[in-house]
Design a protein around this motif. Structure first.
Motif, short mmCIF file in Angstrom:
data_model
loop_
_atom_site.label_atom_id
_atom_site.label_comp_id
_atom_site.label_asym_id
_atom_site.label_seq_id
_atom_site.Cartn_x
_atom_site.Cartn_y
_atom_site.Cartn_z
N SER A 44 82.61 7.29 33.78
CA SER A 44 81.17 7.36 34.01
C SER A 44 80.39 7.69 32.75
CB SER A 44 80.88 8.41 35.10
OG SER A 44 81.56 9.63 34.82
N TRP A 45 80.91 8.59 31.91
CA TRP A 45 80.17 8.97 30.71
C TRP A 45 80.12 7.85 29.68
CZ3 TRP A 45 84.88 10.76 32.25
CH2 TRP A 45 85.97 10.61 31.38
N ASP A 48 76.91 6.18 30.18
CA ASP A 48 75.76 7.09 30.01
C ASP A 48 75.39 7.83 31.30
OD1 ASP A 48 75.60 6.10 27.37
OD2 ASP A 48 74.32 4.45 28.04
N GLU A 50 76.09 11.21 33.26
CA GLU A 50 76.64 12.58 33.29
C GLU A 50 76.38 13.12 34.69
OE1 GLU A 50 78.48 13.75 31.06
OE2 GLU A 50 78.01 12.65 29.23
N SER A 52 76.15 15.00 38.19
CA SER A 52 76.03 16.37 38.70
C SER A 52 76.25 16.43 40.19
CB SER A 52 74.64 16.94 38.37
OG SER A 52 74.44 17.01 36.97
N ASP A 56 75.47 10.41 41.86
CA ASP A 56 75.22 9.97 40.49
C ASP A 56 76.21 8.90 40.04
OD1 ASP A 56 73.15 11.78 40.35
OD2 ASP A 56 74.33 13.32 39.34
N LEU A 89 87.48 13.14 33.46
CA LEU A 89 86.18 13.78 33.65
C LEU A 89 86.33 15.29 33.85
CD1 LEU A 89 83.10 13.60 34.05
CD2 LEU A 89 83.54 13.11 36.47
N ARG A 92 85.89 17.06 30.64
CA ARG A 92 84.51 16.98 30.17
C ARG A 92 83.63 17.99 30.92
NH1 ARG A 92 82.05 13.19 27.03
NH2 ARG A 92 79.80 12.91 27.25
N LEU A 93 83.85 18.10 32.21
CA LEU A 93 83.06 19.02 33.02
C LEU A 93 83.38 20.47 32.68
CD1 LEU A 93 83.31 17.22 36.48
CD2 LEU A 93 81.31 17.31 34.98
N GLU A 96 83.01 21.02 28.39
CA GLU A 96 81.74 20.73 27.73
C GLU A 96 80.51 21.08 28.57
OE1 GLU A 96 81.60 16.75 26.15
OE2 GLU A 96 83.75 16.75 25.70
N ARG A 97 80.70 21.18 29.90
CA ARG A 97 79.52 21.41 30.74
C ARG A 97 79.62 22.70 31.56
NH1 ARG A 97 78.31 16.12 34.03
NH2 ARG A 97 76.55 17.44 34.68
#
Length: 282
Positions: A44-45, A48, A50, A52, A56, A89, A92-93, A96-97
């Protein structure tokens, strides 16, 4: 180039008209004798998004379906979408998030629920899930396994296949058993980026000659793929779109007609319920 008297299916590749070659890659595949594609949505990233919440992911799935429709128009056979949430993912979550592993799990399962809507409506063929192929903390590993088990529950409900991105292994019998516990036959669990020998799921063999030789000698059901990523910064990665039809020509030259039938007609029918001969227009 001389036409091939067989369907030729690439079981796992990506197409990206925005940042890659898109339909030009499909044309290369077709010119070498390719007829059918299973197109997996990019992470997904990479498009573009991201995410939530589960909804999404819908933009990623819609873009993939549109691309698949265009690919089908360019092929003598057709293409099908495979939709899901890339297991990378989770890192990444979490990294990074600032998601907790449990929050990442919930979001990824919600994304799979949305992907399942498209399978249920007949707009996608199968789901994609898995777990990281690299070392992660135990809590992230457990969350990833929970996501994969959720995909198996959806696969059982929808009677569809689930393609897996996992660590390299020639024995995933435990994972196949999870699918069976959820109500899925293990043959509908497909290990993407597989070697020629695999216990448990159906292997989708990377189309390198040594891996294919092993699969042919093994004599069990298998599929063939390139994992073409369609990224302008990585042309031809992982394998280019011409690879599967080239390997089919090589296999036929070696006298492996039965293996070609297995990989491009029989196994697709058993795993996905698709008829690659009946969907040929020539």
């Amino acid at each position: 180039m001389e036409a091939l008297d067989t369907p030729v299916l690439d079981n796992h590749l990506h197409l990206d008209p925005r940042y890659g070659r898109g339909i030009d890659a499909v044309d290369d595949f077709r010119r070498l004798g390719g007829t059918h594609l299973l197109v997996v949505n990019k992470p997904s990233w990479h498009l573009d998004v991201e995410a939530s919440e589960g909804g999404d992911f819908r933009a990623v799935f819609e873009e993939t379906i549109t691309t698949v429709e265009e690919a089908s128009e360019a092929l003598p056979g057709r293409a099908w979408p495979v939709l899901g949430v890339h297991p990378g993912l989770v890192s990444r979550l979490v990294d990074e998030r600032d998601f907790s592993p449990a929050e990442a799990r919930d979001l990824m399962q919600a994304g799979l629920d949305v992907a399942a809507e498209y399978v249920r409506a007949g707009d996608a063929l199968a789901l994609k899930s898995g777990r990281p192929h690299y070392d992660v903390p135990d809590a992230v590993w457990e969350a990833s396994n929970d996501v994969m088990r959720h995909a198996f529950s959806l696969g059982a409900e929808l009677d569809c296949a689930v393609q897996l991105h996992t660590e390299a292994s020639d024995d995933l019998t435990a994972v196949a058993a999870w699918a069976e516990d959820a109500g899925m036959p293990r043959k509908k669990v497909v290990k993407h980026y597989a070697g020629g020998r695999l216990a448990g799921p159906t292997p989708s063999v990377m189309s390198e000659k040594d891996r294919l030789e092993t699969a042919v000698e093994r004599g069990e059901p298998f599929l063939m793929e390139t994992d073409f990523v369609d990224d302008a910064d990585r042309p031809g990665a992982v394998l280019g779109p011409k690879t599967v039809p080239r390997r089919v020509r090589w296999m036929l030259d070696e006298g492996w007609e039965d293996a070609v039938e297995t990989a491009h007609v029989e196994t697709p029918k058993d795993v996905y319920g698709i008829d690659t001969r009946a969907t040929l227009s020539r």
